[in-house]
Design an enzyme around this catalytic site. Structure first.
Site, short mmCIF file in Angstrom:
data_model
loop_
_atom_site.label_atom_id
_atom_site.label_comp_id
_atom_site.label_asym_id
_atom_site.label_seq_id
_atom_site.Cartn_x
_atom_site.Cartn_y
_atom_site.Cartn_z
N ASN A 8 80.33 25.64 75.27
CA ASN A 8 79.34 25.30 74.25
C ASN A 8 80.12 24.91 73.00
O ASN A 8 80.61 25.76 72.27
CB ASN A 8 78.43 26.50 73.99
N ARG A 69 77.12 22.55 77.59
CA ARG A 69 75.82 22.50 76.93
C ARG A 69 75.76 21.25 76.06
O ARG A 69 76.65 21.02 75.24
CB ARG A 69 75.64 23.73 76.05
N HIS A 158 65.82 24.29 73.57
CA HIS A 158 65.87 25.60 74.25
C HIS A 158 65.41 25.49 75.71
O HIS A 158 65.02 26.49 76.31
CB HIS A 158 64.97 26.65 73.56
N HIS A 186 60.71 32.01 72.75
CA HIS A 186 62.15 32.15 72.52
C HIS A 186 62.34 32.38 71.03
O HIS A 186 62.22 31.46 70.22
CB HIS A 186 62.90 30.90 72.99
N ARG A 219 64.95 27.71 59.13
CA ARG A 219 64.20 26.44 59.24
C ARG A 219 62.71 26.68 59.03
O ARG A 219 62.16 27.66 59.51
CB ARG A 219 64.40 25.82 60.62
N ASP A 260 68.58 37.56 58.24
CA ASP A 260 68.62 38.29 59.50
C ASP A 260 67.35 39.11 59.66
O ASP A 260 66.97 39.87 58.78
CB ASP A 260 69.85 39.21 59.51
N ARG A 262 66.61 41.71 61.26
CA ARG A 262 66.72 43.17 61.12
C ARG A 262 66.59 43.57 59.66
O ARG A 262 65.93 44.56 59.34
CB ARG A 262 68.07 43.66 61.66
N GLY A 310 63.06 38.50 70.19
CA GLY A 310 62.10 38.78 71.26
C GLY A 310 62.56 39.89 72.19
O GLY A 310 61.75 40.68 72.68
N GLU A 362 71.66 31.70 78.61
CA GLU A 362 71.84 30.25 78.72
C GLU A 362 73.14 29.90 79.44
O GLU A 362 73.19 28.92 80.19
CB GLU A 362 71.78 29.60 77.33
P1 ADP Z 1 70.64 32.33 68.19
O1 ADP Z 1 69.44 31.47 67.97
O2 ADP Z 1 71.65 32.23 67.10
O3 ADP Z 1 71.19 32.27 69.59
P2 ADP Z 1 69.83 35.04 68.90
O4 ADP Z 1 68.96 34.74 70.04
O5 ADP Z 1 71.13 35.73 69.15
O6 ADP Z 1 70.07 33.78 67.98
O7 ADP Z 1 68.98 35.91 67.86
C1 ADP Z 1 69.52 36.26 66.61
C2 ADP Z 1 68.43 36.94 65.79
O8 ADP Z 1 67.98 38.10 66.50
C3 ADP Z 1 68.91 37.40 64.44
O9 ADP Z 1 68.01 36.97 63.43
C4 ADP Z 1 68.87 38.91 64.56
O10 ADP Z 1 68.53 39.52 63.36
C5 ADP Z 1 67.74 39.11 65.55
N1 ADP Z 1 67.77 40.46 66.11
C6 ADP Z 1 68.66 41.02 66.93
N2 ADP Z 1 68.33 42.32 67.16
C7 ADP Z 1 67.20 42.58 66.46
C8 ADP Z 1 66.36 43.71 66.25
N3 ADP Z 1 66.63 44.86 66.84
N4 ADP Z 1 65.29 43.59 65.44
C9 ADP Z 1 65.02 42.42 64.85
N5 ADP Z 1 65.75 41.32 65.00
C10 ADP Z 1 66.83 41.38 65.78
#
Ligand code: ADP
Length: 375
Positions: A8, A69, A158, A186, A219, A260, A262, A310, A362
């Site tokens: 990737n 990818r 995606h 997703h 975004r 983020d 979290r 998710g 992926e």
């Molecule tokens: P990308 O689109 O970069 O591949 P990911 O699928 O890895 O992203 O998702 C990243 C996002 O998931 C981040 O915003 C991160 O904060 C969120 N995330 C991961 N764990 C948790 C959690 N326990 N609660 C809320 N959000 C989370």
């Protein structure tokens, strides 16, 4: 036994995994960063691929094929393809649609073909799975001649993830994919919804580019296109400034100040009103698409959560589903909140559509697609 090296390649990074396809085992994984920068891991993509090959050591000889990818396949690529000079030219031809991503993907393909010249290379496109959308779903209602001249339509992204997760959902439910209607959410930094009927994408929330649709990490997702014109006229924002605003300073970050999820959920739990308001917009948009896609599908077997948010946030899954009881959608608090990793059902047993969590992968999907084409 087939081993696929999955690449990737971004503008300044190369992510890679060596995957044993039969066992789904990751033999080796890594990341090169800040390519071309002082103190970065390599001077350019070709140098980067040589560094990767060094890191692979003896394992390099076990590579049967390379899977790449590629973000945008335009209308030309509807499935994974064996990379040839013609395919490289084809990917180049749609680069205008993804000026940040496709040239970076191509740099990785060129470098890998130079360094690993004895094995076949396969390109797997983020857009390909959505090429099954009917014209009424992918057509924007603008002047046809303008749209056709410039390739302006919905492509969706995606796709590799949506397809992988749809298969996982069918396995989990113990039913054939071609009998199921699914809505896949997703939800990562980038986020998109897909309506999947009998294993085929019939609509998705991302568009010409990955900017359309859901509220994402940075975004904006959907907005009135006149917002751009308005901001240009009243605030004097240039095309580049608008691009930066909508792609990097909007979404959850723009609404809450946190990039983020979290941090946003923590802040909201601590009483931060902006974080709470941002999450309300985020969930409202997802429910908007669930309703729309339920109508388009004409039935629903399951809503499926995947990607970082998710898969990992029970609170945010509940925030989306808890107001959809009138559609027969429910999450069981115990099943939703229990610590678990694999594919799982989080809705109570009963009548309505199921609610599932199916972790996406992926890289494994690219490895499988590569093996299927080469094998
Ligand atoms: P990308 O689109 O970069 O591949 P990911 O699928 O890895 O992203 O998702 C990243 C996002 O998931 C981040 O915003 C991160 O904060 C969120 N995330 C991961 N764990 C948790 C959690 N326990 N609660 C809320 N959000 C989370």
């Amino acid at each position: 036994m087939m081993r696929v090296f999955v690449v990737n390649s971004g503008s300044s990074s190369i992510k890679y995994q060596l995957i044993d396809v039969d066992s789904a085992e990751v033999v080796l994984a890594g990341l090169l960063e800040r390519l071309g920068e002082d103190g970065g891991d390599a001077a350019d993509h070709e140098h980067g691929m040589r560094v990767v090959l060094d890191r692979l050591g003896d394992e390099a000889a076990s590579i049967d094929a390379v899977g790449h990818r590629v973000v945008h396949g335009g209308s030309a690529f509807t499935e994974p393809v064996l990379v040839s000079d013609d395919v490289v030219a084809g990917i180049e031809a749609v680069s205008e649609l993804a000026p940040l991503h496709n040239p970076a993907n191509l740099a990785g393909i060129r470098a890998a073909r130079t360094v690993l010249h004895a094995v076949p290379h396969v390109a797997v496109f983020d857009t390909a799975f959505h090429q099954s959308m009917p014209a009424e779903a992918y057509t924007y209602a603008i002047d046809r001649a303008v749209a056709e001249r410039h390739g302006v339509r919905k492509y969706g992204f995606h796709g590799t993830s949506h397809e992988f997760v749809a298969r996982g959902a069918a396995d989990l439910l113990g039913r054939p994919l071609d009998e199921l209607t699914l809505i896949v959410l997703h939800l990562g930094n980038g986020a998109s919804v897909a309506a999947i009927d009998s294993g085929r994408s019939i609509d998705t929330s991302m568009g010409l580019t990955p900017l359309q649709g859901l509220v994402m990490g940075t975004r904006s997702g959907d907005l009135d296109p006149a917002v751009l014109v308005h901001l240009h006229r009243v605030a004097g924002l240039s095309v580049d400034e608008l691009d930066t605003l909508l792609n990097t300073r909007s979404g959850i970050l723009g609404l809450t100040g946190h990039g983020d999820m979290r941090d946003v959920t923590d802040a909201a739990a601590g009483g931060d009103a902006l974080a709470e308001a941002g999450l309300a917009v985020w969930a409202h948009r997802i429910r908007h698409y669930i309703g729309a896609y339920l109508a388009q599908l004409g039935g629903l077997d399951a809503v499926v959560f995947t990607a970082g948010v998710g898969e990992n946030s029970p609170a945010l899954r509940a925030r989306v589903i808890d107001r959809l009881g009138h559609l027969g959608l429910h999450v069981d608090p115990f099943l939703n909140e229990r610590a678990a990793r694999g594919p799982r059902i989080i809705s109570p047993a009963g009548e309505g559509p199921a609610v599932l969590v199916v972790p996406t992968n992926e890289e494994l999907a690219i490895a499988r697609a590569t093996a299927a084409l080469v094998g």
